[in-house]
Design a protein around this motif. Structure first.
Motif, PDB file in Angstrom:
ATOM      1  N   ILE A 252      -3.527 -13.976  -5.472  1.00 43.43           N
ATOM      2  CA  ILE A 252      -3.235 -13.199  -4.255  1.00 43.43           C
ATOM      3  C   ILE A 252      -1.795 -13.418  -3.809  1.00 43.43           C
ATOM      4  O   ILE A 252      -1.045 -12.460  -3.563  1.00 43.43           O
ATOM      5  CB  ILE A 252      -4.210 -13.571  -3.117  1.00 43.43           C
ATOM      6  N   PHE A 253      -1.387 -14.670  -3.707  1.00 53.98           N
ATOM      7  CA  PHE A 253      -0.040 -14.983  -3.229  1.00 53.98           C
ATOM      8  C   PHE A 253       1.024 -14.518  -4.227  1.00 53.98           C
ATOM      9  O   PHE A 253       2.028 -13.927  -3.832  1.00 53.98           O
ATOM     10  CB  PHE A 253       0.095 -16.486  -2.959  1.00 53.98           C
ATOM     11  N   LEU A 254       0.793 -14.764  -5.510  1.00 57.23           N
ATOM     12  CA  LEU A 254       1.765 -14.398  -6.534  1.00 57.23           C
ATOM     13  C   LEU A 254       1.924 -12.883  -6.632  1.00 57.23           C
ATOM     14  O   LEU A 254       3.046 -12.371  -6.675  1.00 57.23           O
ATOM     15  CB  LEU A 254       1.331 -14.989  -7.877  1.00 57.23           C
ATOM     16  N   SER A 255       0.817 -12.177  -6.632  1.00 55.86           N
ATOM     17  CA  SER A 255       0.904 -10.716  -6.733  1.00 55.86           C
ATOM     18  C   SER A 255       1.581 -10.111  -5.513  1.00 55.86           C
ATOM     19  O   SER A 255       2.260  -9.083  -5.616  1.00 55.86           O
ATOM     20  CB  SER A 255      -0.476 -10.102  -6.954  1.00 55.86           C
ATOM     21  N   SER A 256       1.454 -10.761  -4.358  1.00 55.11           N
ATOM     22  CA  SER A 256       2.091 -10.232  -3.150  1.00 55.11           C
ATOM     23  C   SER A 256       3.614 -10.325  -3.235  1.00 55.11           C
ATOM     24  O   SER A 256       4.318  -9.616  -2.520  1.00 55.11           O
ATOM     25  CB  SER A 256       1.584 -10.961  -1.897  1.00 55.11           C
ATOM     26  N   LEU A 257       4.122 -11.176  -4.099  1.00 53.39           N
ATOM     27  CA  LEU A 257       5.571 -11.292  -4.266  1.00 53.39           C
ATOM     28  C   LEU A 257       6.146 -10.106  -5.041  1.00 53.39           C
ATOM     29  O   LEU A 257       7.344  -9.854  -4.999  1.00 53.39           O
ATOM     30  CB  LEU A 257       5.924 -12.607  -4.972  1.00 53.39           C
ATOM     31  N   TRP A 258       5.299  -9.389  -5.779  1.00 58.33           N
ATOM     32  CA  TRP A 258       5.770  -8.268  -6.590  1.00 58.33           C
ATOM     33  C   TRP A 258       5.367  -6.905  -6.061  1.00 58.33           C
ATOM     34  O   TRP A 258       5.970  -5.903  -6.411  1.00 58.33           O
ATOM     35  CB  TRP A 258       5.307  -8.415  -8.037  1.00 58.33           C
TER      36      TRP A 258
END
Length: 168
Positions: A76-82
Motif C-alpha cells: 500500500i505505502f510503496l504503490s502510493s509513491l508511484w
C-alpha cells in the motif's frame, strides 16, 4: 480491529487447545476482512496462508499472519509513491489541506521510511514464524513490533515538530 491487535496472544492462548487449522482459518478470515482498503491484496494473502496449510505447513500459515500484514502495508505505502498521493501526504492533508512543497517532500520521505519499517518488521516476523518458538513469536509479533510502531510514530512526530520549529 481488536482481534487483529491481539492475534498473536490469541494464538498463544488457544493453540494447544484447538490447534493450528482453526487458528489459520480464523487468521485468514480476519486478514481478508480487516483490510478493506486493500481487499484484493488481503484476500490474496489469506489464500496464500491457507495454501501453506493445505501443503502441510499449517502452523507456518497461522504464524505468517503478521508477515502478510506487513507485506500488505508495504504494498500500500510503496504503490502510493508511484500512483496518486503518498499515504502519509494524504494523512497530512487531512489536517493541513494546503501542504507546502517542503511538506510534500517530507511526507514522501516519511512514506519511504514506513516502507523500510514494514520491510524490517516483516523480515523479523518472517524469521519468528520460521524459526522461533511460539512464545518468542508471540512476544515479537504481539508486543515488540507494536513498541517499534510506537517508536516510529513518536520519532516522526518529534522530528516533524523539530523541523517546524526551525522553519518558524
Amino acid at each position: 480491529m481488536v482481534l487483529a491487535l491481539i492475534w498473536p496472544l490469541l494464538v498463544l492462548l488457544l493453540h494447544d487447545d484447538i490447534g493450528s487449522w482453526p487458528l489459520l482459518l480464523m487468521g485468514a478470515a480476519l486478514l481478508a476482512w480487516r483490510m478493506p482498503q486493500a481487499r484484493y491484496l488481503a484476500v490474496t494473502a489469506a489464500i496464500l496462508l491457507l495454501t501453506l496449510g493445505a501443503l502441510g505447513y499449517t502452523e507456518l500459515g497461522m504464524r505468517a499472519y503478521p508477515v502478510a500484514v506487513n507485506a500488505i502495508m508495504l504494498a500500500i505505502f510503496l504503490s502510493s509513491l508511484w500512483r496518486g498521493m503518498p499515504v502519509i501526504e494524504r494523512l497530512a492533508r487531512l489536517r493541513e489541506p494546503e501542504l507546502s512543497a517542503a511538506g510534500v517532500r517530507y511526507t514522501r520521505n516519511v512514506t519511504w521510511a514506513w516502507c523500510g519499517f514494514f520491510m524490517f518488521n516483516g523480515a523479523i516476523a518472517c524469521w519468528t514464524a520460521l524459526y522461533a518458538d511460539l512464545a518468542t513469536w508471540t512476544l515479537y509479533n504481539g508486543a515488540i513490533s507494536y513498541g517499534l510502531i510506537g517508536i516510529m510514530f513518536i520519532g516522526e512526530w518529534l522530528l516533524r515538530h523539530r523541523m517546524r520549529s526551525r522553519l518558524s
